[in-house]
Design an enzyme around this catalytic site. Sequence first.
Site, PDB file in Angstrom:
ATOM      1  N   PRO A 198       0.744  -1.432   0.078  1.00 19.39           N
ATOM      2  CA  PRO A 198      -0.488  -0.356   0.008  1.00 19.39           C
ATOM      3  C   PRO A 198       1.082   1.691  -0.082  1.00 19.39           C
ATOM      4  O   PRO A 198       1.629   1.196   0.553  1.00 19.39           O
ATOM      5  CB  PRO A 198      -0.604  -0.228   1.350  1.00 19.39           C
ATOM      6  CG  PRO A 198      -0.177  -0.977   1.799  1.00 19.39           C
ATOM      7  CD  PRO A 198       0.886  -2.591   1.315  1.00 19.39           C
ATOM      8  N   GLY A 225       1.775   4.986   0.800  1.00 21.67           N
ATOM      9  CA  GLY A 225       1.969   5.626   1.649  1.00 21.67           C
ATOM     10  C   GLY A 225       1.286   5.776   3.094  1.00 21.67           C
ATOM     11  O   GLY A 225       0.841   6.613   3.815  1.00 21.67           O
ATOM     12  N   ALA A 226       1.208   4.452   3.366  1.00 21.47           N
ATOM     13  CA  ALA A 226       0.504   3.622   4.160  1.00 21.47           C
ATOM     14  C   ALA A 226       2.226   3.748   5.421  1.00 21.47           C
ATOM     15  O   ALA A 226       1.480   3.208   6.604  1.00 21.47           O
ATOM     16  CB  ALA A 226      -0.447   2.713   4.610  1.00 21.47           C
ATOM     17  N   ALA A 260      10.511   2.942  -1.161  1.00 20.96           N
ATOM     18  CA  ALA A 260      11.906   2.305  -0.493  1.00 20.96           C
ATOM     19  C   ALA A 260      11.683   0.746  -1.455  1.00 20.96           C
ATOM     20  O   ALA A 260      12.859   0.888  -2.131  1.00 20.96           O
ATOM     21  CB  ALA A 260      12.175   1.539   1.125  1.00 20.96           C
ATOM     22  N   ASP A 270      14.301   3.124   5.999  1.00 21.21           N
ATOM     23  CA  ASP A 270      13.387   1.795   5.220  1.00 21.21           C
ATOM     24  C   ASP A 270      14.345   1.578   4.018  1.00 21.21           C
ATOM     25  O   ASP A 270      13.940   0.433   4.075  1.00 21.21           O
ATOM     26  CB  ASP A 270      12.383   2.799   4.392  1.00 21.21           C
ATOM     27  CG  ASP A 270      11.114   3.202   4.927  1.00 21.21           C
ATOM     28  OD1 ASP A 270      11.227   3.265   6.443  1.00 21.21           O
ATOM     29  OD2 ASP A 270      10.026   3.949   4.609  1.00 21.21           O
TER      30      ASP A 270
HETATM   31  O1  PMV Z   1       5.449   6.166   7.455  1.00 26.78           O
HETATM   32  P1  PMV Z   1       6.605   5.415   7.223  1.00 26.78           P
HETATM   33  O2  PMV Z   1       6.940   4.428   6.569  1.00 26.78           O
HETATM   34  O3  PMV Z   1       7.621   6.695   6.216  1.00 26.78           O
HETATM   35  O4  PMV Z   1       8.107   6.339   8.079  1.00 26.78           O
HETATM   36  C1  PMV Z   1       8.150   7.073   8.517  1.00 26.78           C
HETATM   37  C2  PMV Z   1       9.254   6.876  10.300  1.00 26.78           C
HETATM   38  C3  PMV Z   1       9.588   8.163  10.645  1.00 26.78           C
HETATM   39  O5  PMV Z   1      10.195   7.852  12.248  1.00 26.78           O
HETATM   40  C4  PMV Z   1       8.026   9.361  11.443  1.00 26.78           C
HETATM   41  C5  PMV Z   1      10.741   9.383   9.720  1.00 26.78           C
HETATM   42  C6  PMV Z   1      11.339   8.297   9.169  1.00 26.78           C
HETATM   43  O6  PMV Z   1      12.191   8.826   8.738  1.00 26.78           O
HETATM   44  O7  PMV Z   1      12.175   7.636  10.378  1.00 26.78           O
END
Ligand code: PMV
Length: 312
Positions: free
Chosen positions: A99, A101-102, A108, A150
């Site tokens: 999915p 943006g979830a 990545a 990520d």
């Molecule tokens: O929601 P995601 O998978 O983009 O994770 C973001 C995680 C954060 O710690 C909020 C940001 C980051 O760059 O690590």
Amino acid sequence: MTERSAPGKVILFGEHAVVYGKPALAVPVHSTRARAEVSDLPGEPAGWVRLEAPGTQISAWLHEMLQADPLASAVRLILKDLGGSAPPALRVVLNSEIPVGAGMGSSAAVSVAVIRAVAAHLGQELSAERVSALAFEVEKLQHGTPSGIDNTVVAYERPLFFAAGKPLQFVQVGRPFTLIIGDSGDRLPTRESVAAVRERRAADPESVDRVFAEIEAISEQGRRFIESGDTRQLGLLFDRNQTLLKAIGVSGKGLEQLIRAAKRAGALGAKLSGAGRGGIMIALVEPASAELVAGALREAGAIRTIRTEVTA
Ligand code: PMV
């Protein structure tokens, strides 16, 4: 034709704190993947690349695509990195089950799959380290100041205890455990959630740093419980981490509803995962109650649920 894939990921502990140099713990989600296929495109000029991503309606030549497009950026970066003369014309087809943006590392995974597939098609298998570094460049174009967690967990495909700028530490899984991922369906860019935490910290550094210090302790304890296979204690840490994430304002109504439903259905612990405010939550479950928890999540509004086993 050359095909390569990359998994999704979830963060178990330490999101947001990781942006401020604290450790976080993330695991790959092998069952949900991005796949890239690369083939030659005879009859087209050398150096031309046709990009197709049926899921996002992309069908265009690389040189026509916007600089900022993540798929195009990944292809440009790997071609530049490989250097040499212009490769034969290529066709790159991307399909992803992750999915978007979830909070599951979709961008990545897309970068890693594309980088691996293009390199392999041109005769080079890159190390996970190299793939991760290139995918990090794409992440920076997308997300501003990503922590790097990520691209790292997706490229290495192993449970990871991560702190920016520190040597990588992989986590041994003492006893495999089961997660149910629930997608709230709400979407808010990671960039905005990270910016909101930054503002909160600027206004009240002491409280926010206290929360981050507690989250750091949770990530460290979590690592030990994963290594010793103590799933019950791990569940309690999910709940404590969630309370702290709520305190810094990154939970959300939809997420809270799912977390409550998972707990009522017997989850050992439940928390949001990733940037929060929307996106996904994760529930730690005994395998026997996995179906019950997944059903309860869908009833409480999850637009999809994904089951994954975390293994070494
Ligand atoms: O929601 P995601 O998978 O983009 O994770 C973001 C995680 C954060 O710690 C909020 C940001 C980051 O760059 O690590």
